[in-house]
Design a protein around this motif. Sequence first.
Motif, mmCIF file in Angstrom:
data_model
loop_
_atom_site.group_PDB
_atom_site.id
_atom_site.type_symbol
_atom_site.label_atom_id
_atom_site.label_comp_id
_atom_site.label_asym_id
_atom_site.label_seq_id
_atom_site.Cartn_x
_atom_site.Cartn_y
_atom_site.Cartn_z
ATOM 1 N N PRO A 1 31.911 73.582 86.564
ATOM 2 C CA PRO A 1 31.031 74.016 85.476
ATOM 3 C C PRO A 1 31.068 73.040 84.302
ATOM 4 C CG PRO A 1 33.076 75.235 85.395
ATOM 5 C CD PRO A 1 33.141 74.390 86.638
ATOM 6 N N PRO A 2 30.018 73.001 83.502
ATOM 7 C CA PRO A 2 30.055 72.197 82.269
ATOM 8 C C PRO A 2 31.128 72.740 81.322
ATOM 9 C CG PRO A 2 27.800 72.838 82.820
ATOM 10 C CD PRO A 2 28.698 73.631 83.709
ATOM 11 N N PRO A 3 31.596 71.921 80.387
ATOM 12 C CA PRO A 3 32.664 72.381 79.478
ATOM 13 C C PRO A 3 32.310 73.640 78.698
ATOM 14 C CG PRO A 3 32.393 70.002 79.340
ATOM 15 C CD PRO A 3 31.263 70.498 80.190
ATOM 16 N N SER B 1 35.644 79.212 89.324
ATOM 17 C CA SER B 1 34.881 79.770 88.209
ATOM 18 C C SER B 1 35.114 81.254 88.009
ATOM 19 C CB SER B 1 33.382 79.523 88.434
ATOM 20 O OG SER B 1 32.957 80.177 89.608
ATOM 21 N N ARG C 1 28.808 65.951 87.835
ATOM 22 C CA ARG C 1 30.124 66.373 87.368
ATOM 23 C C ARG C 1 31.053 66.542 88.568
ATOM 24 N NH1 ARG C 1 31.960 67.739 82.674
ATOM 25 N NH2 ARG C 1 29.854 67.606 81.803
ATOM 26 N N THR D 1 36.473 78.095 77.360
ATOM 27 C CA THR D 1 35.663 77.759 76.190
ATOM 28 C C THR D 1 35.603 78.932 75.218
ATOM 29 O OG1 THR D 1 34.316 76.177 77.421
ATOM 30 C CG2 THR D 1 33.373 77.070 75.399
ATOM 31 N N ARG E 1 27.570 81.131 83.612
ATOM 32 C CA ARG E 1 27.401 80.307 84.803
ATOM 33 C C ARG E 1 27.546 81.134 86.079
ATOM 34 N NH1 ARG E 1 32.583 79.287 86.466
ATOM 35 N NH2 ARG E 1 34.170 79.525 84.861
ATOM 36 N N GLN F 1 40.761 73.206 80.182
ATOM 37 C CA GLN F 1 39.303 73.131 80.148
ATOM 38 C C GLN F 1 38.812 71.813 80.731
ATOM 39 O OE1 GLN F 1 37.390 72.322 76.417
ATOM 40 N NE2 GLN F 1 35.748 73.794 76.807
ATOM 41 N N ARG G 1 35.510 66.815 89.814
ATOM 42 C CA ARG G 1 36.942 66.905 89.514
ATOM 43 C C ARG G 1 37.744 65.865 90.295
ATOM 44 N NH1 ARG G 1 40.111 70.364 90.748
ATOM 45 N NH2 ARG G 1 41.427 70.386 88.888
ATOM 46 N N GLU H 1 39.130 71.978 84.456
ATOM 47 C CA GLU H 1 38.165 72.869 85.098
ATOM 48 C C GLU H 1 36.773 72.260 85.146
ATOM 49 O OE1 GLU H 1 36.500 77.484 84.828
ATOM 50 O OE2 GLU H 1 37.956 76.735 83.360
ATOM 51 N N SER H 2 36.367 71.587 84.084
ATOM 52 C CA SER H 2 35.001 71.049 84.021
ATOM 53 C C SER H 2 34.882 69.656 84.615
ATOM 54 C CB SER H 2 34.517 71.028 82.567
ATOM 55 O OG SER H 2 35.355 70.189 81.778
ATOM 56 N N THR I 1 32.923 77.097 80.764
ATOM 57 C CA THR I 1 34.208 77.446 81.356
ATOM 58 C C THR I 1 34.766 78.711 80.699
ATOM 59 O OG1 THR I 1 35.439 76.071 79.797
ATOM 60 C CG2 THR I 1 34.731 75.028 81.843
#
Length: 335
Positions: free
Chosen positions: A198-200, A320, A249, A206, A306, A229, A251, A232-233, A203
């Motif tokens: 996911p985008p920052p 997620s 994106r 966040t 998300r 964070q 990891r 995760e993102s 998350t």
Amino acid sequence: MGGYILSGVSIVTFFMFYFVALYRLHTNEKISAVVCWLQLSGPAVVLYGYSIFSQAGSDEDELLLLNPEYKARFFDEHRKYYMPLNHLLFAVCVISMASALYCLKTRWASFRSKEFSPAHVGFCAPLASHANAIQAYRAALNKFSLSPPNTLYKEFIYRYWCLSLICGTVLSVILTFKFLKHLPLWCQIDVEDDEIPPPPDETILTRLLQKGEAADAMNQNFVSAAVLQANESGALVRVLRDGRMKYVRSRRMPSMGFDPIMNTSEFMSERDRLIQHISYAAKPTLDRGGMTSFDDAIRDFQEPERLRASSRRNKLNFMSFDASTLMRGSFSSGV
């Protein structure tokens, strides 16, 4: 004048923050070994910058040093005011070296299991800065000290400087070679079968960071929410798709800044620990199989946007799911 001002500011800020950072490094074992090693740079840079005060401030001052009376007063003032702080900064440099070695020793078991990453190169610059600082202190000692050149203390400083310089040079050469060897692999990341993180701003952590619930404490036994964070993102990487370079994106980056990236199980475990710390009120009097139990006072964590929009994604990252839901026992029977 500008150099004197910058050096003075660095000295003030150093004494404001260094000992706080030192305390945190020794009370939070979740801080990575590379970050702990960076503490060498703090006092080293300050000591090296402080050496500017041992020099004449202008060309006029250089000419005045030709006057024996002015030169004697110049050296006397530096012995009285300059050298005491120089000794103190050198002592802090030695303390930082001992602290960095101790922190590395306590984190070595977990650190050695990590694959080589750009974060490992963070060991090079601090040790080089440390060697430079020792040389600056040694030069000031030889210039202003009234003791003979071959005293035991000066001999120790010389040998310590040689050891730091040799170790720093060897370490830099080895890590730089390994960095250049791995660089092509890091620049060509395969994301074909990668789950989309996911985008920052989407998350779970966040929301906790925005509300201030996951703020770092002086003494804590969990990984910083900001580090989790980032894990995760993931990060944006540029890959070739459909004949065009696109950003996706992933990891699969080997590190996030100075922290080697966590594997999936490690990340899930650390994130659950943080959310558990925030979401529950501990009851240490209750014991279930040696595990600390918690009450049912769970804060209201809204489902992330998300997850509600997951149908629009090609893939759903299993990381997620909200850890607070997992802890309620919704996915297991008999809980």
